[in-house]
Motif scaffolding. Structure first.
Motif, PDB file in Angstrom:
ATOM      1  N   ALA A 191       6.257  63.507  24.133  1.00  0.00           N
ATOM      2  CA  ALA A 191       5.535  64.374  25.079  1.00  0.00           C
ATOM      3  C   ALA A 191       5.482  65.794  24.526  1.00  0.00           C
ATOM      4  O   ALA A 191       4.455  66.473  24.626  1.00  0.00           O
ATOM      5  CB  ALA A 191       6.209  64.347  26.437  1.00  0.00           C
ATOM      6  N   GLY A 192       6.570  66.225  23.887  1.00  0.00           N
ATOM      7  CA  GLY A 192       6.608  67.554  23.280  1.00  0.00           C
ATOM      8  C   GLY A 192       5.597  67.705  22.157  1.00  0.00           C
ATOM      9  O   GLY A 192       5.165  68.805  21.835  1.00  0.00           O
ATOM     10  N   GLU A 193       5.205  66.579  21.565  1.00  0.00           N
ATOM     11  CA  GLU A 193       4.221  66.621  20.468  1.00  0.00           C
ATOM     12  C   GLU A 193       2.802  66.388  20.962  1.00  0.00           C
ATOM     13  O   GLU A 193       1.891  66.179  20.167  1.00  0.00           O
ATOM     14  CB  GLU A 193       4.566  65.546  19.441  1.00  0.00           C
ATOM     15  N   GLY A 194       2.626  66.337  22.259  1.00  0.00           N
ATOM     16  CA  GLY A 194       1.262  66.213  22.788  1.00  0.00           C
ATOM     17  C   GLY A 194       0.900  64.840  23.332  1.00  0.00           C
ATOM     18  O   GLY A 194      -0.239  64.625  23.744  1.00  0.00           O
ATOM     19  N   ILE A 195       1.842  63.918  23.313  1.00  0.00           N
ATOM     20  CA  ILE A 195       1.555  62.585  23.855  1.00  0.00           C
ATOM     21  C   ILE A 195       1.486  62.661  25.383  1.00  0.00           C
ATOM     22  O   ILE A 195       2.367  63.239  26.021  1.00  0.00           O
ATOM     23  CB  ILE A 195       2.648  61.577  23.414  1.00  0.00           C
ATOM     24  N   ARG A 196       0.440  62.103  25.963  1.00  0.00           N
ATOM     25  CA  ARG A 196       0.250  62.171  27.418  1.00  0.00           C
ATOM     26  C   ARG A 196       0.365  60.804  28.095  1.00  0.00           C
ATOM     27  O   ARG A 196       0.571  60.705  29.291  1.00  0.00           O
ATOM     28  CB  ARG A 196      -1.135  62.772  27.743  1.00  0.00           C
ATOM     29  N   GLN A 197       0.167  59.743  27.329  1.00  0.00           N
ATOM     30  CA  GLN A 197       0.293  58.403  27.910  1.00  0.00           C
ATOM     31  C   GLN A 197       1.295  57.597  27.103  1.00  0.00           C
ATOM     32  O   GLN A 197       1.197  57.522  25.876  1.00  0.00           O
ATOM     33  CB  GLN A 197      -1.045  57.669  27.907  1.00  0.00           C
ATOM     34  N   ILE A 198       2.239  56.991  27.822  1.00  0.00           N
ATOM     35  CA  ILE A 198       3.240  56.179  27.146  1.00  0.00           C
ATOM     36  C   ILE A 198       3.159  54.751  27.655  1.00  0.00           C
ATOM     37  O   ILE A 198       3.090  54.513  28.867  1.00  0.00           O
ATOM     38  CB  ILE A 198       4.637  56.790  27.343  1.00  0.00           C
ATOM     39  N   THR A 199       3.119  53.812  26.730  1.00  0.00           N
ATOM     40  CA  THR A 199       3.117  52.400  27.099  1.00  0.00           C
ATOM     41  C   THR A 199       4.431  51.786  26.645  1.00  0.00           C
ATOM     42  O   THR A 199       4.760  51.817  25.459  1.00  0.00           O
ATOM     43  CB  THR A 199       1.933  51.660  26.432  1.00  0.00           C
ATOM     44  N   LEU A 200       5.181  51.272  27.604  1.00  0.00           N
ATOM     45  CA  LEU A 200       6.450  50.616  27.282  1.00  0.00           C
ATOM     46  C   LEU A 200       6.158  49.164  26.931  1.00  0.00           C
ATOM     47  O   LEU A 200       5.420  48.482  27.642  1.00  0.00           O
ATOM     48  CB  LEU A 200       7.391  50.686  28.484  1.00  0.00           C
ATOM     49  N   LEU A 201       6.750  48.704  25.839  1.00  0.00           N
ATOM     50  CA  LEU A 201       6.438  47.368  25.352  1.00  0.00           C
ATOM     51  C   LEU A 201       7.624  46.418  25.425  1.00  0.00           C
ATOM     52  O   LEU A 201       8.758  46.790  25.141  1.00  0.00           O
ATOM     53  CB  LEU A 201       6.029  47.423  23.881  1.00  0.00           C
ATOM     54  N   GLY A 202       7.319  45.180  25.786  1.00  0.00           N
ATOM     55  CA  GLY A 202       8.293  44.098  25.739  1.00  0.00           C
ATOM     56  C   GLY A 202       7.558  42.788  25.949  1.00  0.00           C
ATOM     57  O   GLY A 202       6.543  42.766  26.647  1.00  0.00           O
ATOM     58  N   GLN A 225      12.215  57.152  35.318  1.00  0.00           N
ATOM     59  CA  GLN A 225      12.740  58.163  34.394  1.00  0.00           C
ATOM     60  C   GLN A 225      11.665  58.704  33.466  1.00  0.00           C
ATOM     61  O   GLN A 225      11.614  59.896  33.205  1.00  0.00           O
ATOM     62  CB  GLN A 225      13.894  57.595  33.577  1.00  0.00           C
ATOM     63  N   VAL A 226      10.814  57.809  32.954  1.00  0.00           N
ATOM     64  CA  VAL A 226       9.779  58.271  32.018  1.00  0.00           C
ATOM     65  C   VAL A 226       8.739  59.101  32.770  1.00  0.00           C
ATOM     66  O   VAL A 226       8.263  60.121  32.274  1.00  0.00           O
ATOM     67  CB  VAL A 226       9.134  57.093  31.262  1.00  0.00           C
ATOM     68  N   SER A 227       8.414  58.694  33.991  1.00  0.00           N
ATOM     69  CA  SER A 227       7.386  59.478  34.697  1.00  0.00           C
ATOM     70  C   SER A 227       7.943  60.810  35.215  1.00  0.00           C
ATOM     71  O   SER A 227       7.175  61.676  35.611  1.00  0.00           O
ATOM     72  CB  SER A 227       6.709  58.663  35.799  1.00  0.00           C
ATOM     73  N   ALA A 228       9.253  60.976  35.148  1.00  0.00           N
ATOM     74  CA  ALA A 228       9.823  62.278  35.542  1.00  0.00           C
ATOM     75  C   ALA A 228       9.633  63.334  34.446  1.00  0.00           C
ATOM     76  O   ALA A 228       9.868  64.518  34.673  1.00  0.00           O
ATOM     77  CB  ALA A 228      11.307  62.121  35.864  1.00  0.00           C
ATOM     78  N   ILE A 229       9.204  62.917  33.267  1.00  0.00           N
ATOM     79  CA  ILE A 229       8.965  63.888  32.182  1.00  0.00           C
ATOM     80  C   ILE A 229       7.656  64.623  32.480  1.00  0.00           C
ATOM     81  O   ILE A 229       6.607  63.989  32.621  1.00  0.00           O
ATOM     82  CB  ILE A 229       8.871  63.157  30.812  1.00  0.00           C
ATOM     83  N   ASP A 230       7.749  65.948  32.593  1.00  0.00           N
ATOM     84  CA  ASP A 230       6.597  66.738  33.027  1.00  0.00           C
ATOM     85  C   ASP A 230       5.307  66.459  32.271  1.00  0.00           C
ATOM     86  O   ASP A 230       4.275  66.204  32.867  1.00  0.00           O
ATOM     87  CB  ASP A 230       6.916  68.239  32.891  1.00  0.00           C
ATOM     88  N   ALA A 231       5.389  66.550  30.939  1.00  0.00           N
ATOM     89  CA  ALA A 231       4.168  66.491  30.137  1.00  0.00           C
ATOM     90  C   ALA A 231       3.552  65.086  30.091  1.00  0.00           C
ATOM     91  O   ALA A 231       2.406  64.927  29.682  1.00  0.00           O
ATOM     92  CB  ALA A 231       4.443  66.975  28.725  1.00  0.00           C
ATOM     93  N   VAL A 232       4.304  64.067  30.498  1.00  0.00           N
ATOM     94  CA  VAL A 232       3.737  62.706  30.509  1.00  0.00           C
ATOM     95  C   VAL A 232       2.860  62.566  31.744  1.00  0.00           C
ATOM     96  O   VAL A 232       3.285  62.860  32.856  1.00  0.00           O
ATOM     97  CB  VAL A 232       4.862  61.644  30.513  1.00  0.00           C
ATOM     98  N   ARG A 233       1.609  62.138  31.536  1.00  0.00           N
ATOM     99  CA  ARG A 233       0.697  61.979  32.663  1.00  0.00           C
ATOM    100  C   ARG A 233       0.611  60.532  33.154  1.00  0.00           C
ATOM    101  O   ARG A 233       0.549  60.268  34.332  1.00  0.00           O
ATOM    102  CB  ARG A 233      -0.717  62.448  32.261  1.00  0.00           C
ATOM    103  N   TRP A 234       0.537  59.594  32.207  1.00  0.00           N
ATOM    104  CA  TRP A 234       0.398  58.188  32.583  1.00  0.00           C
ATOM    105  C   TRP A 234       1.458  57.344  31.868  1.00  0.00           C
ATOM    106  O   TRP A 234       1.722  57.540  30.669  1.00  0.00           O
ATOM    107  CB  TRP A 234      -0.989  57.653  32.193  1.00  0.00           C
ATOM    108  N   VAL A 235       2.028  56.406  32.602  1.00  0.00           N
ATOM    109  CA  VAL A 235       2.982  55.453  32.016  1.00  0.00           C
ATOM    110  C   VAL A 235       2.487  54.043  32.307  1.00  0.00           C
ATOM    111  O   VAL A 235       2.115  53.732  33.440  1.00  0.00           O
ATOM    112  CB  VAL A 235       4.392  55.597  32.646  1.00  0.00           C
ATOM    113  N   ARG A 236       2.472  53.205  31.282  1.00  0.00           N
ATOM    114  CA  ARG A 236       2.082  51.796  31.440  1.00  0.00           C
ATOM    115  C   ARG A 236       3.175  50.912  30.888  1.00  0.00           C
ATOM    116  O   ARG A 236       4.047  51.362  30.147  1.00  0.00           O
ATOM    117  CB  ARG A 236       0.842  51.459  30.610  1.00  0.00           C
ATOM    118  N   PHE A 237       3.059  49.628  31.148  1.00  0.00           N
ATOM    119  CA  PHE A 237       3.992  48.679  30.540  1.00  0.00           C
ATOM    120  C   PHE A 237       3.298  47.339  30.358  1.00  0.00           C
ATOM    121  O   PHE A 237       2.479  46.934  31.189  1.00  0.00           O
ATOM    122  CB  PHE A 237       5.256  48.530  31.405  1.00  0.00           C
ATOM    123  N   ILE A 238       3.555  46.676  29.250  1.00  0.00           N
ATOM    124  CA  ILE A 238       3.065  45.319  29.002  1.00  0.00           C
ATOM    125  C   ILE A 238       4.138  44.582  28.204  1.00  0.00           C
ATOM    126  O   ILE A 238       4.870  45.220  27.441  1.00  0.00           O
ATOM    127  CB  ILE A 238       1.725  45.289  28.208  1.00  0.00           C
TER     128      ILE A 238
END
Ligand code: 5AD
Ligand code: SF4
Length: 452
Positions: A191-202, A225-238
């Motif tokens: 997020a500090g490097e500019g990432i706005r969407q995180i997809t958790l994988l498993g 926990q991941v969505s509590a990070i300010d700079a993260v806008r969207w969180v997904r999981f697959i």
């Protein structure tokens, strides 16, 4: 999962001074990251190796490595191939740079594959690697032209489900979840490097469990926990498995606006008889109940799925049950696969692959048609609506309303529900969230215009 592995190995190689090249003729080393899920994927690797064998006649210094699931499944056979120098399984990916270096120096063949990938010792080794390799921040993605705004983070490896057709538990080993702190730290850095969407994988992300002291963390905790990070806008999981799908995941999706209302939740079949033979652990009715509950909890939830046609013993009636399930669920999109017997799986050993190829093909095409018809109808409800999209970059295959000019090329973005939206706009919007109004719809794509 394989894309992530390729990026991680690329990052590990870059740390040693390697750079990517598009052309094998310019390369010191060619790595093939492999998939064993269907025979077709493996056949393509073997055909690539044939080409590389030829290339090596004029480029004898070239080092060729086969890594990933196929390496795990057929190590010795691959090592014996004339073109191959290095074979490394999914549990040895962290060793790949060193193996390549050694092969470049001495041109000896080397194989690193875990012997008993499902033994506890292997789990420990895999847990170890998880941390050494998975913690790489992904400075590389598949398309270097795109400004990076999204990243994948592995939450867990492996699978314990043993669906009767599936090779994954044998080649990727047992379920191993990463520590939530490690995942959250990585998400913060990204997020500090500019990432706005995180997809958790498993492979079965809803089975994520991590016990530390007297507390067990689940996927719902991780999403929180991941969505509590300010700079993260969207969180997904697959990807989700419909068996033992904890309602807390749906609640988090409903309560936290950053958790995207999208589930990839494969049913595989709509016939109870086939589901039982597949060892899926649920019935068609049980699946539909879960979907109804999910839709009641999460407004505008978008659903995607996978189906296998032509599983051993699948009759017309079984196929019709699958078509009926698809009509009831109304997915946003689905992947349909023809059953492919995988060596060593229960289905391959015990059940005859008795559905003729033409029937598999026909059922595959018919299901895709039904899926597309439904998506086409449902997507029309988006006409005229204004949606927020995360811009992924210029369209690689310009659609109907082609790029007008250099300053206004065709861009591709995705909504939080994972709908693909195509619209014209300046390339500088890549990586940003913008509003677009839908002007036209199709089964797989929404067409739109930028809203000022
Ligand atoms: N044959 C065909 N499709 C398969 N899949 C997994 N194993 C097989 C197989 N042996 C499909 C499942 C899974 C997707 C990743 O691949 O639908 O969800
Ligand atoms: Fe394969 Fe089933 Fe595990 Fe998915 S849940 S990876 S289909 S064994």
């Amino acid at each position: 999962m394989n894309k992530l592995d390729s990026s991680l190995v690329t990052a590990a190689l870059a740390e040693r001074g390697f750079v990517l090249t598009d052309k094998a003729t310019e390369a010191d080393a060619v790595l093939i990251n492999t998939c064993s899920v269907r025979e077709h994927a493996e056949d393509r690797v073997l055909s690539h190796l044939g080409h590389l064998r030829h290339l090596k006649k004029t480029q004898p210094q070239l080092v060729v490595a086969v890594i990933g699931c196929m390496a795990q499944r057929m190590g010795e056979t691959l090592l014996a191939h004339e073109a191959v120098d290095v074979v490394a399984g999914p549990g040895q990916l962290h060793e790949v740079p060193e193996l390549i270096d050694k092969a470049m120096a001495d041109h000896q063949k080397r194989m690193h594959v875990l012997d008993n990938i499902r033994q506890p010792a292997a789990s420990e080794a895999i847990r170890d690697i998880s941390e050494r390799l998975d913690a790489f921040e992904l400075a590389y993605d598949s398309d270097a032209n795109h400004i990076k705004s999204q990243a994948f983070i592995r939450a867990m490896r492996g699978c314990n489900n043993f669906c009767s057709y599936c090779i994954v538990p044998y080649v990727r080993g047992p379920e191993v979840s990463r520590a939530p702190q490690a995942i959250v730290e990585q998400a913060k850095k990204l997020a500090g490097e500019g990432i706005r969407q995180i997809t958790l994988l498993g492979q079965t992300i809803n089975a994520y469990r991590y016990t530390a002291g007297d507390r067990t963390y689940t996927l719902a905790d991780l999403l929180e926990q991941v969505s509590a990070i300010d700079a993260v806008r969207w969180v997904r999981f697959i990807t989700s498995h419909p068996g033992q799908f904890d309602p807390s995941i749906l609640q988090v999706m409903a309560d936290l606006p950053k958790v995207c209302p999208y589930l990839h939740i494969p049913a595989q079949s709509g016939s109870d008889r086939i589901l039982r033979a597949m060892n899926r652990g649920y019935t068609a009715e049980g699946y539909i109940e879960l979907i109804e509950k999910a839709r009641a909890t999460v407004p505008e939830l978008a659903l995607a799925g996978d189906f296998i046609v032509g599983f051993p013993g699948e009759t017309d009636e079984d196929y019709e049950a699958t078509a009926a399930l698809i009509r009831r669920v109304r997915y946003k999109n689905c992947f349909v696969f023809k059953y492919s017997p995988r060596p060593g799986t229960h289905a391959e050993k015990k059940l005859a692959d008795d559905v003729p190829a033409e029937v598999k093909q026909e059922r595959n095409a018919k299901l895709l048609e039904i899926i597309s018809e439904i998506a086409d109808q449902d997507n029309q409800t988006f006409l005229g609506r204004t949606l927020e999209v995360l811009v992924e970059g210029p369209s690689k295959k310009p659609h109907l309303n082609k790029a007008e000019n250099e300053d206004n090329p065709q861009l591709v973005g995705r909504t939080k529900h994972d709908y693909i939206v195509v619209f014209n706009g300046p390339e500088s919007l890549t990586g940003q969230f913008v509003k677009v109004r839908v002007t036209k719809t199709a089964a797989l794509t929404l067409f739109a215009e930028l809203v000022a």
